[in-house]
Design a protein around this motif. Structure first.
Motif, PDB file in Angstrom:
ATOM      1  N   THR A 115       0.731  -0.818   0.209  1.00 26.75           N
ATOM      2  CA  THR A 115       0.011  -0.313   0.077  1.00 26.75           C
ATOM      3  C   THR A 115       1.103   0.532  -0.027  1.00 26.75           C
ATOM      4  OG1 THR A 115      -1.997  -0.468   0.994  1.00 26.75           O
ATOM      5  CG2 THR A 115      -1.451   1.362   1.336  1.00 26.75           C
ATOM      6  N   GLY A 279      -5.057   3.120   2.477  1.00 25.04           N
ATOM      7  CA  GLY A 279      -5.486   1.902   1.227  1.00 25.04           C
ATOM      8  C   GLY A 279      -6.422   2.546   0.642  1.00 25.04           C
ATOM      9  N   GLU A 284      -6.954  -0.921  -5.506  1.00 24.73           N
ATOM     10  CA  GLU A 284      -6.563  -2.245  -4.913  1.00 24.73           C
ATOM     11  C   GLU A 284      -7.427  -3.102  -5.561  1.00 24.73           C
ATOM     12  OE1 GLU A 284      -4.267  -0.811  -1.126  1.00 24.73           O
ATOM     13  OE2 GLU A 284      -5.082  -2.450  -0.783  1.00 24.73           O
ATOM     14  N   ILE A 289      -3.872  -4.999  -6.363  1.00 23.39           N
ATOM     15  CA  ILE A 289      -3.175  -5.042  -5.157  1.00 23.39           C
ATOM     16  C   ILE A 289      -3.402  -5.743  -4.000  1.00 23.39           C
ATOM     17  CG2 ILE A 289      -1.606  -2.997  -4.127  1.00 23.39           C
ATOM     18  CD1 ILE A 289      -2.350  -1.259  -6.309  1.00 23.39           C
TER      19      ILE A 289
END
Length: 340
Positions: A115, A279, A284, A289
């Motif tokens: 992150t 995050g 993400e 991610i």
């Protein structure tokens, strides 16, 4: 200023304890149970031991104290399967043995580097881009540069990141051939380790799209606040007085006006920094991610209450901390502000 900082830190302790209690109650008393994901084929005695190891049958105040304790100490857990790297997420899918689970902070620390690398870089790039654009747009108000900056900022701030991410994936990962220099991967490889220049280049390439998506979104917001604050200060008497004294335009704009204009901008940046550690959940998910946002989504799907509560509480801690940092920076930017 030291006295002010210490006083604020002392006040933050009961504030954070109250916040932690509210977070715990909101999540703990919500519908759902960690046992809901345990397969029906699991024996009843094993299911009971799993629930006992999680403290589900304990009173509310005991569960709250156990939740505070599990930040730092290892605790027994009957089911282990860290598919998502969380506390007991998906653990009931494979009952193995009576083992131990790591503190939630340790589990979150496994996700934090991903992150920080991607989201942190995007936020830093956004700041470096937004501040010069906002300052120059205000100085050249209604110029072609200001008009272009306003258009790009409105588009970047109004279009959601999931849409921007999908569009960039379609352009740079699907439409462009894989052997092209302008092709970029759409899935972030968390197993990549930088050992040479080739792996470093691969890391930069896989960071390009998510950094561009988040950088555009954050830069749009920061540049608008910077421009607005600069316009307000450019018309102040002290700016005209500085010009009348013979100061150069660069000195007036950068040393006096820009410095005084940074106070509201610092507030926006400081309040946005906790999102870096929390995050960017949507981004993400789009680029796969394996960071804090993915851990939070996985914990929510698996009813992994300790991880959900911990990530939320960490965000609250960072908000309180960066509010203090912003207040201290106010005094550094404006000598008229005193904390005595």
């Amino acid at each position: 200023m030291l006295t002010f900082a210490l006083r604020r830190l002392l006040i933050a302790i009961p504030t954070l304890l109250l916040i932690s209690l509210v977070i715990f109650l909101l999540v703990d008393l919500a519908p759902g149970s960690p046992a809901s994901d345990i397969p029906l084929t699991v024996p009843a005695e094993v299911r009971q031991k799993i629930l006992e190891s999680l403290g589900v049958n304990q009173p509310v105040y005991v569960r709250y104290l156990l939740w505070l304790k599990q930040f730092f100490w290892h605790e027994p857990l009957y089911a282990i399967d860290h598919m998502f790297g969380t506390d007991y997420a998906q653990g009931a899918q494979r009952i193995i043995s009576y083992s131990s689970r790591a503190p939630v902070f340790q589990i979150i620390a496994e996700r934090l580097p991903q992150t920080l690398i991607v989201i942190g870089t995007a936020y830093l790039v956004a700041i470096l881009i937004a501040l010069p654009i906002g300052i120059y747009s205000a100085y050249r108000q209604y110029s072609w540069f200001d008009q272009a900056g306003t258009f790009v900022s409105m588009v970047g701030y109004s279009v959601p990141t999931f849409f921007t991410g999908v569009v960039l994936i379609l352009i740079f990962s699907v439409m462009i051939p894989r052997d092209s220099f302008f092709w970029f991967p759409s899935i972030y490889d968390t197993s990549l380790r930088i050992t040479d220049w080739a792996s470093f280049g691969a890391q930069i390439r896989q960071m390009a799209l998510p950094v561009l998506v988040l950088g555009l979104y954050n830069a749009a917001e920061i540049s608008r606040y910077t421009r607005s604050s600069m316009l307000e200060n450019l018309s102040q008497d002290y700016a005209r007085t500085a010009r009348a004294k013979g100061m150069g335009e660069g000195t007036v704009v950068l040393k006096h006006v820009a410095r005084n204009s940074m106070i509201p901008v610092v507030t926006i940046i400081a309040l946005g920094l906790p999102s870096v550690f929390g995050g960017a959940i949507i981004t993400e998910q789009v680029f796969k991610i394996n960071g804090i946002g993915a851990a939070l989504i996985g914990a929510i799907h698996a009813n992994d209450l300790p991880v959900v509560q911990t990530i939320t509480f960490i965000t609250a801690i960072l908000i309180v901390l960066f509010n203090l940092v912003a207040d201290i920076l106010y005094g550094l930017l404006d000598p008229r502000i005193r904390y005595d």
